[in-house]
Write an enzyme that holds these catalytic residues in place. Structure first.
Site, mmCIF file in Angstrom:
data_model
loop_
_atom_site.group_PDB
_atom_site.id
_atom_site.type_symbol
_atom_site.label_atom_id
_atom_site.label_comp_id
_atom_site.label_asym_id
_atom_site.label_seq_id
_atom_site.Cartn_x
_atom_site.Cartn_y
_atom_site.Cartn_z
ATOM 1 C CE LYS A 18 42.867 3.337 -3.763
ATOM 2 N NZ LYS A 18 44.148 3.570 -4.430
ATOM 3 C CE LYS B 162 43.641 5.481 -0.561
ATOM 4 N NZ LYS B 162 44.689 5.237 -1.509
HETATM 5 C C1 PBG Z 1 46.497 5.627 -6.131
HETATM 6 C C2 PBG Z 1 46.181 6.175 -4.785
HETATM 7 C C3 PBG Z 1 45.095 6.994 -4.480
HETATM 8 C C4 PBG Z 1 45.251 7.382 -3.159
HETATM 9 C C5 PBG Z 1 46.403 6.761 -2.663
HETATM 10 N N1 PBG Z 1 46.969 5.987 -3.689
HETATM 11 C C6 PBG Z 1 44.022 7.537 -5.332
HETATM 12 C C7 PBG Z 1 43.255 6.663 -6.236
HETATM 13 O O1 PBG Z 1 43.161 5.449 -6.061
HETATM 14 O O2 PBG Z 1 42.695 7.213 -7.181
HETATM 15 C C8 PBG Z 1 44.336 8.312 -2.444
HETATM 16 C C9 PBG Z 1 44.847 8.922 -1.193
HETATM 17 C C10 PBG Z 1 44.126 10.131 -0.751
HETATM 18 O O3 PBG Z 1 43.063 10.507 -1.280
HETATM 19 O O4 PBG Z 1 44.628 10.766 0.190
HETATM 20 N N2 PBG Z 1 46.604 4.295 -6.301
#
Ligand code: PBG
Length: 334
Positions: free
Chosen positions: A202, A257
């Protein structure tokens, strides 16, 4: 791969494209409803659908509406949904302790949805950001998120979700060592079939903007943002390493992601580990396509389908997309 070189005119590539049936016959990669996971934002209340301005076509919904949407998704052949709570600011604090309250919003949503519709998979995030005033995914001390203390809380959060009936816990926090700790706790309590979908790969990304609106987690991230735990956008090999570590710790599936800006990473991770690799068409990617389509740049569903097929080509087994329902409807037509 064997490449046969034939010379024109014995070889004419257009023969294979000359009609719809030929193109269908030789298509290498296809997108089906089985590949789609629908993320949903859940709020308190009844009969509520609150549109999210930065995420056109997506709403925050009360539990009853979330159930109705999950039933629609299931009828269209979508295997699973991912639930994200958008909790009232009055329930947020510095520690994010609401995350481990068995009666919290997301746990109630899981219980109600499982009771109404046992045959749809439910995935829940393990991370503290919906519950913390600062918006970080973990325990935040001296301008940084503290790893090992956070892991202890995440284990409790994952167990709370599993006890509520969640099928897949999905740690999206990027702490080190949390997969092994969560797996051990699940096994110890007899949750042998609860899957772990690790957001192992991520990135610290600008594309999460609309999501942070949706769950109101913009907070005040301090000087470093999430860069001390989420990955640096320049790295690929590190993603393969992250994925391998989490598989060794007991992850059943790996998430990459964001998706579209990181298709090379999906491929690298797919080649590095022998578990299903999922990808997330995150909020900013979805919004980009939705806004461009609204401005008349192209057809929304056609552009979405092309983008999602790209994820499959890159090696994704399934894709989280806010467009899952629209795409499944379109796939049902042709
Ligand atoms: C939080 C999380 C995030 C997303 C999914 N879980 C945002 C972040 O890490 O700040 C983002 C998903 C999206 O942008 O559609 N842990």
């Amino acid at each position: 791969m064997t490449v046969h070189h034939g010379a024109f005119p014995a070889t004419r590539m257009r023969r294979l494209r000359a009609s719809a049936w030929r193109r269908r016959l030789v298509r290498e990669t296809v997108l089906t409803a089985d590949d789609l996971i629908l993320p949903m934002f859940v709020i308190e209340g009844k009969n509520l659908r609150e549109p999210i301005a930065s995420l056109p076509g997506v709403a925050r919904v009360s539990i009853d509406q979330a159930i109705a949407t999950a039933q629609e998704a299931k009828a269209l052949g979508i295997p699973a949904v991912a639930l994200f709570p958008s909790v009232d600011p009055s329930q947020k604090d510095d520690s994010g302790k609401e995350a481990i309250n068995p009666g919290n919003l997301v746990c109630r949503a899981v219980r109600a949805m499982k009771a109404a519709e046992p045959d749809i998979g439910i995935i829940c995030d393990v991370a503290l950001d919906p519950y913390t005033t600062h918006g970080h995914d973990g325990v935040f001390i001296d301008d940084d998120v503290v790893n090992d203390v956070t892991v202890e809380v995440l284990v409790k959060q994952a167990m709370t979700l599993a006890e509520a009936g969640c099928d897949v816990v999905a740690p999206s926090d990027m702490m080190d060592g949390r997969i092994g700790a969560i797996r051990a706790a699940l096994e110890a309590k007899g949750f042998h079939n609860c899957m772990i979908l690790s957001y192992a790969v991520k990135y610290a990304s600008a594309f999460y903007g609309p999501f942070r609106d949706a769950v109101k987690s913009k907070g005040s991230l301090g000087t470093k943002g999430k860069h001390t735990y989420q990955m640096d956008a320049g790295n690929v090999a590190e993603g393969a390493r992250e994925a391998a570590l989490d598989v060794a710790e007991g992850a059943d599936m790996i998430m990459v992601k964001p998706g579209m800006p990181y298709l090379d990473v999906i491929r690298a991770v797919k080649d590095a580990v022998n578990v299903p690799v999922l990808a997330y068409q995150v909020s900013g990617e979805y919004a980009m396509i939705a806004h461009a389509a609204a401005a008349g740049a192209f057809d929304r569903v056609a552009a979405m389908r092309e983008a999602l097929l790209g994820f499959k080509r890159a090696g994704a087994s399934a894709i989280l997309t806010y467009a899952a329902i629209d795409i499944a409807k379109d796939l049902a037509k042709k």
